[in-house]
Design a protein around this motif. Structure first.
Motif, mmCIF file in Angstrom:
data_model
loop_
_atom_site.group_PDB
_atom_site.id
_atom_site.type_symbol
_atom_site.label_atom_id
_atom_site.label_comp_id
_atom_site.label_asym_id
_atom_site.label_seq_id
_atom_site.Cartn_x
_atom_site.Cartn_y
_atom_site.Cartn_z
ATOM 1 N N CYS A 20 0.739 -1.011 -0.053
ATOM 2 C CA CYS A 20 0.109 0.064 0.130
ATOM 3 C C CYS A 20 0.790 1.433 -0.127
ATOM 4 C CB CYS A 20 -1.030 0.054 1.157
ATOM 5 S SG CYS A 20 -2.367 -1.073 1.108
ATOM 6 N N CYS A 47 -4.407 -11.331 4.090
ATOM 7 C CA CYS A 47 -5.577 -10.727 3.785
ATOM 8 C C CYS A 47 -6.195 -11.079 2.546
ATOM 9 C CB CYS A 47 -5.634 -9.166 4.172
ATOM 10 S SG CYS A 47 -4.438 -8.617 3.099
ATOM 11 N N ASN A 48 -7.309 -10.459 2.300
ATOM 12 C CA ASN A 48 -8.230 -10.698 1.016
ATOM 13 C C ASN A 48 -7.553 -9.807 0.241
ATOM 14 O OD1 ASN A 48 -9.725 -10.728 -1.010
ATOM 15 N ND2 ASN A 48 -11.758 -11.327 0.187
ATOM 16 N N ALA A 50 -8.463 -8.741 -2.560
ATOM 17 C CA ALA A 50 -9.546 -7.517 -2.825
ATOM 18 C C ALA A 50 -9.649 -6.105 -1.938
ATOM 19 C CB ALA A 50 -11.021 -7.990 -2.630
ATOM 20 N N MET A 51 -9.009 -6.190 -0.747
ATOM 21 C CA MET A 51 -8.634 -5.086 -0.105
ATOM 22 C C MET A 51 -7.947 -4.114 -1.084
ATOM 23 S SD MET A 51 -7.983 -6.718 3.573
ATOM 24 C CE MET A 51 -7.669 -5.120 4.524
ATOM 25 N N LYS A 53 -7.986 -3.489 -4.342
ATOM 26 C CA LYS A 53 -9.162 -2.856 -4.964
ATOM 27 C C LYS A 53 -9.701 -1.986 -4.327
ATOM 28 C CE LYS A 53 -10.264 -2.873 -9.477
ATOM 29 N NZ LYS A 53 -9.388 -2.338 -10.391
ATOM 30 N N GLU A 54 -10.305 -2.122 -3.152
ATOM 31 C CA GLU A 54 -11.106 -1.146 -2.271
ATOM 32 C C GLU A 54 -10.410 -0.104 -2.099
ATOM 33 O OE1 GLU A 54 -12.402 -3.349 1.152
ATOM 34 O OE2 GLU A 54 -13.278 -4.842 -0.204
ATOM 35 N N LYS A 55 -9.120 -0.045 -1.626
ATOM 36 C CA LYS A 55 -8.369 0.999 -1.351
ATOM 37 C C LYS A 55 -7.832 1.787 -2.421
ATOM 38 C CE LYS A 55 -4.460 2.034 1.701
ATOM 39 N NZ LYS A 55 -5.017 2.843 2.807
ATOM 40 N N PRO A 57 -9.013 1.831 -6.487
ATOM 41 C CA PRO A 57 -9.857 1.258 -7.508
ATOM 42 C C PRO A 57 -9.112 1.417 -8.866
ATOM 43 C CG PRO A 57 -10.884 2.815 -5.982
ATOM 44 C CD PRO A 57 -9.406 2.864 -5.561
#
Length: 297
Positions: A20, A47-48, A50-51, A53-55, A57
């Motif tokens: 991140c 962790c998943n 997909a987190m 992509k959420e953070k 986009p």
């Protein structure tokens, strides 16, 4: 469709926080260039995925069905890349300036460069040895008998050896660069079987192997000192395991040297000197780790 100048590929394996930070630094500093950011998650369990992509986009997220290693993870990203250039960027790095724009400008001025690496530092500012020479018998002997090296003037010594003998404060053509920041024109892949990077190594040594294969085709490998990134180094590896992985690094090193020298007397001599030197240092580092629980550089 908008032309993509560069595809930035990050392979993540259980380094969510570091990755991140890396992505945030790209978004903050990479200006005036059309780029795509491709994140390959190598079957993380932390962790998943997909987190991400959420953070973020805008990131193109690819989830690998297994941890297939660094090289194959990057190949998966490259197969989904549309940029003219490719940047393989480690998840434990972060940018502090518009390094990507600066490096692309070097390519535009030097069409014979095939791979470009840049200056790297640890978080404390210490310079990393990212511009390297291929190991040879002479290189090993000089590295073992350092006093002979320090009889040479610095310009001669640094150019001959690079790595830890080079201050990384000037641009130079070299044999290989650290894969934590590894930029190249995508068209270079036409020189590789199946138009993808050699993935025989799960991890460690692939950057040197790729540079050897590219140099064989007559291209140049270049170290650019005009921009600096921070590389934490082994961000997804526990300190004790780094020493265990040293044996893998040595094994991969010998595979690369054998590919360069073939099954010759030169290779056998190199192997003896190399293994003596590296296992001696390996033993010292293990003792230091056991006594002080700290890694000795």
């Amino acid at each position: 469709m908008l032309q993509v100048d560069i595809s930035i590929i990050i392979v993540n394996y259980n380094t969510f926080a570091l990755t991140c930070k890396c992505i945030e630094s790209i978004l903050k500093n990479t200006l005036d260039k059309n780029y795509e950011l491709i994140l390959v998650d190598n079957f993380s369990t932390e962790c998943n995925p997909a987190m991400f992509k959420e953070k973020f986009p805008s990131v193109k997220l690819i989830t690998n069905k297994s941890n297939s290693g660094f090289a194959e993870g990057n190949n998966l990203g490259i197969s989904n890349a549309s940029g003219t250039y490719i940047l393989l960027l480690n998840s434990d790095t972060f940018l502090t300036e518009n390094s990507i724009k600066k490096c692309l400008a070097v390519f535009n001025k030097n069409k014979d460069i095939a791979v470009l690496g840049c200056r790297m530092v640890y978080p404390n500012g210490e310079v990393q040895h990212s511009a390297r020479r291929f190991r040879t018998i002479n290189w090993e002997i000089f590295d073992l008998l350092k006093f002979a090296l320090y009889l040479m003037p610095y310009p001669q010594r640094s150019k001959k050896m690079l790595g830890k003998y080079f201050r990384h404060d000037e641009d130079i053509e070299c044999d290989w660069v650290n894969g934590a920041f590894f930029m190249f024109p995508k068209i270079i892949l036409d020189n590789f079987p199946q138009k993808k990077l050699d993935n025989r190594f799960f991890m460690y040594g692939e950057d040197q192997l790729w540079c050897w294969q590219i140099k064989k085709e007559g291209y140049k490998i270049f170290f650019y000192s005009g921009t600096t990134i921070v590389h934490i180094n082994s961000g997804s590896t526990k300190p004790g395991k780094i020493l265990e992985l040293k044996k893998i690094m040595m094994k991969n090193e010998l595979i690369i040297v054998k590919e360069r020298l073939g099954t010759s007397i030169s290779y056998e001599i190199f192997k003896i000197i190399f293994l003596f030197k590296e296992y001696s240092r390996y033993a010292i580092k293990w003792v230091y780790w056991i006594l002080f629980r700290r890694l000795l550089k």
